[in-house]
Design a protein around this motif. Structure first.
Motif, PDB file in Angstrom:
ATOM      1  N   UNK A 251      -2.991  -3.389  17.653  1.00 16.18           N
ATOM      2  CA  UNK A 251      -1.736  -2.988  17.438  1.00 16.18           C
ATOM      3  C   UNK A 251      -1.650  -2.364  16.003  1.00 16.18           C
ATOM      4  N   UNK A 252      -2.093  -2.832  14.931  1.00 10.85           N
ATOM      5  CA  UNK A 252      -2.094  -1.926  13.871  1.00 10.85           C
ATOM      6  C   UNK A 252      -2.479  -0.558  13.943  1.00 10.85           C
ATOM      7  N   UNK A 253      -3.556  -0.398  14.609  1.00 10.06           N
ATOM      8  CA  UNK A 253      -4.328   0.779  14.821  1.00 10.06           C
ATOM      9  C   UNK A 253      -3.371   1.773  15.384  1.00 10.06           C
TER      10      UNK A 253
ATOM     11  N   UNK B  19      -7.755  -0.330  -1.513  1.00 16.65           N
ATOM     12  CA  UNK B  19      -7.635  -1.380  -0.452  1.00 16.65           C
ATOM     13  C   UNK B  19      -6.369  -2.187  -0.419  1.00 16.65           C
TER      14      UNK B  19
ATOM     15  N   UNK C  91      -7.925   9.831  20.780  1.00 18.62           N
ATOM     16  CA  UNK C  91      -8.083   8.678  19.847  1.00 18.62           C
ATOM     17  C   UNK C  91      -7.464   7.399  20.336  1.00 18.62           C
TER      18      UNK C  91
ATOM     19  N   UNK D 187     -16.899  11.478  10.028  1.00 18.18           N
ATOM     20  CA  UNK D 187     -17.055   9.975  10.187  1.00 18.18           C
ATOM     21  C   UNK D 187     -17.248   9.982  11.565  1.00 18.18           C
TER      22      UNK D 187
ATOM     23  N   UNK E 239     -13.039   1.270  -0.135  1.00 21.56           N
ATOM     24  CA  UNK E 239     -12.083   2.149  -0.786  1.00 21.56           C
ATOM     25  C   UNK E 239     -11.444   1.522  -1.936  1.00 21.56           C
TER      26      UNK E 239
ATOM     27  N   UNK F 285     -14.971  -1.479  15.864  1.00 19.18           N
ATOM     28  CA  UNK F 285     -14.301  -2.095  15.070  1.00 19.18           C
ATOM     29  C   UNK F 285     -14.957  -2.735  13.752  1.00 19.18           C
ATOM     30  N   UNK F 286     -15.889  -1.901  13.554  1.00 16.49           N
ATOM     31  CA  UNK F 286     -16.756  -2.100  12.366  1.00 16.49           C
ATOM     32  C   UNK F 286     -15.938  -1.758  10.904  1.00 16.49           C
ATOM     33  N   UNK F 287     -16.177  -2.575   9.852  1.00 16.36           N
ATOM     34  CA  UNK F 287     -15.545  -2.218   8.636  1.00 16.36           C
ATOM     35  C   UNK F 287     -15.692  -0.827   8.198  1.00 16.36           C
ATOM     36  N   UNK F 288     -14.813  -0.240   7.621  1.00 18.69           N
ATOM     37  CA  UNK F 288     -15.112   1.187   7.240  1.00 18.69           C
ATOM     38  C   UNK F 288     -15.762   1.065   5.671  1.00 18.69           C
TER      39      UNK F 288
ATOM     40  N   UNK G  55     -16.158   7.427  14.387  1.00 20.62           N
ATOM     41  CA  UNK G  55     -14.809   7.182  14.893  1.00 20.62           C
ATOM     42  C   UNK G  55     -14.632   7.996  16.091  1.00 20.62           C
TER      43      UNK G  55
ATOM     44  N   UNK H 244      -5.682  -6.710  18.292  1.00 23.94           N
ATOM     45  CA  UNK H 244      -6.465  -6.279  17.089  1.00 23.94           C
ATOM     46  C   UNK H 244      -6.214  -4.926  17.325  1.00 23.94           C
TER      47      UNK H 244
END
Lengths: 213, 248
Positions: free
Chosen positions: A36-38, A213, A72, A194, A210, A204-207, A197, A34
């Motif tokens: 990897x994209x980040x 999206x 980060x 933010x 937007x 991993x809470x949803x931002x 962050x 979960x």
């Protein structure tokens, strides 16, 4: 800063590639699917941010941002850096293939050191000023460490590189200060807009919603 | 910004990416360990041959090796001062030795040969194919995933960055060496990070929604043709020849 191909000696290439690969493997082990994209998307943001040129007199310098990457990404900075440096070598001719290990170490070691020294302390509850100065020290220290690691790999290749290593270190003194201010401001900015962050490890809470999206 | 060479259908561009990646790595490994001028001359001829075969434009190649050669220039000027040996050039107390110039020359040759081969073999492939080829050659899956995500989003954040710079220009921002500039750049970096983490979360949600659990599929239909085999044989022969010259 990036060591090109053709300079380092065989043993140094072997040792740096092994150590660099070890760092990458540790980073990958801590990177569950979960994240990897980040890791990939943060790496591309850092890649773009390292294109920013800060003018110094008639010349200019680009940002390294390895301290900020440590804040980060933690150990995941190693795989992110390996990928980013490979692309930089192929696309822009900065760095090289055989020196990839050395360059990954030169930026990955400061990133992980900054993560353990400062990154784990950062939190949403901190005062903005403290966050800025933690970022400042982390950013400045990361540049010093990066030049020291690069200097060690050059010196291990041959004593005659001592002067070149010294020149790199002296040449990076202004970068140390600039990197400190930029890293400090970046962390302070994230803290202001933010704060969640900055929590380590990242939630991993949803931002927020937007429209694009 | 991604300046991968556009596919121009040349011989090099048609070779299987796996073969190209493997050949580039083996070639770089043997060239960076070469100390003999003969071996490097052969390697240089091979690299220039790749440029011709790949039908690459000289202008774009010069642009790519510019940064490298600035670094090399510093090495060539500094290194010979510190290697003891027979003096070759003497200018106002500084002595460049013959041995030092020889070492610096070898470094310059090796660096340029490897860079040329890398441009011809690797920069000429579809970016995503580089990731797929590395995966097929045994690079850890997660690492190639990070590479693929990066290839996808680098262009996007580059546009985002230019939008931010345009917004700054509209507000009459001119970078200089002062704290205002450092703070502004810090805010740009911070904004890029915030946006990238938001986007990462949305991408992850969307991918989970489609059943992602840590695997991407390799969609490139790589085929190993006789031409690839011929190229691989040639590359292997060259690598063996170069290592034989070195070990002789």
């Amino acid at each position: 800063m990036h060591i090109p191909d053709g300079i380092l000696s065989g043993p140094v290439i072997g040792a740096t590639c092994l150590l660099g690969a070890a760092g990458v493997l540790v980073g990958l082990r801590r990177l569950d699917f979960s994240k990897i994209p980040r890791a990939g998307i943060l790496a591309s943001a850092f890649f773009v941010a390292s294109l920013i040129h800060v003018p110094i007199g008639v010349s200019s310098t680009h940002l390294l941002l390895c301290g900020l990457m440590g804040f980060f990404l933690g150990w995941a900075a190693f795989p992110a850096l390996a990928v980013a440096l490979l692309l930089q070598a192929i696309l822009f001719g900065f760095g090289g293939l055989t020196s990839l290990g050395a360059n990954v170490l030169a930026m990955g070691v400061p990133a992980v050191v900054c993560y353990y020294l400062f990154g784990v302390r950062l939190g949403p509850a901190m005062a903005g000023r403290t966050v800025f100065w933690l970022g400042f020290v982390g950013g400045a220290l990361s540049v010093v460490l990066a030049t020291v690691v690069a200097g060690i790999t050059l010196y291990a290749t041959g004593r005659e590189f001592l002067a070149a290593a010294g020149a790199i270190l002296v040449g990076h003194i202004p970068v140390v200060v600039i990197e400190g201010f930029v890293t400090g401001s970046a962390v302070a900015f994230v803290h202001k807009v933010r704060p969640e962050l900055l929590a380590c490890p990242l939630p991993t809470s949803p931002p927020k919603e937007h429209p694009d999206a | 910004m991604i300046i991968f060479e556009a596919t121009n259908g040349s011989l090099i561009h048609r070779i299987d990416p796996r073969v190209r990646v493997a050949a580039a790595c083996a070639f770089a490994a043997v060239v960076c360990l070469s100390h003999r001028l003969v071996a490097l001359e052969i390697a240089l001829a091979a690299a220039l041959g790749l440029v011709v075969l790949g039908r690459l434009s000289i202008v774009s190649i010069l642009g790519r090796i510019k940064a490298l050669n600035l670094f090399i220039l510093v090495i060539v000027l500094l290194l010979p001062l510190f290697i003891p040996g027979e003096p070759a050039i003497r200018i106002s107390g500084l002595t460049w030795t013959r041995e030092g110039l020889h070492r610096a020359g070898l470094i310059a040759l090796r660096a340029n040969i490897i860079m040329l081969a890398m441009i011809c073999l690797l920069a000429t492939m579809e970016p995503a194919h580089l990731g797929f080829a590395l995966r097929k050659l045994g690079v850890p899956e997660k690492l190639t995933h990070v590479l693929l995500f990066m290839i996808r989003y680098v262009e996007l954040f580059h546009q985002e960055y230019h939008r931010l710079r345009d917004a700054l220009r509209l507000r009459a921002f001119r970078p200089a060496c002062n704290r205002h500039t450092f703070r502004t750049f810090g805010y740009i970096v911070g904004l890029l990070l915030v946006r990238s983490m938001d986007r990462a979360q949305r991408v992850l949600d969307a991918m989970k929604c489609r059943g992602f659990h840590g695997r991407l599929y390799v969609l490139a239909p790589f085929r190993f043709t006789p031409a690839d085999a011929a190229f691989a044989l040639l590359a292997a022969g060259l690598v063996i020849l170069l290592s034989w010259i070195q070990l002789r």
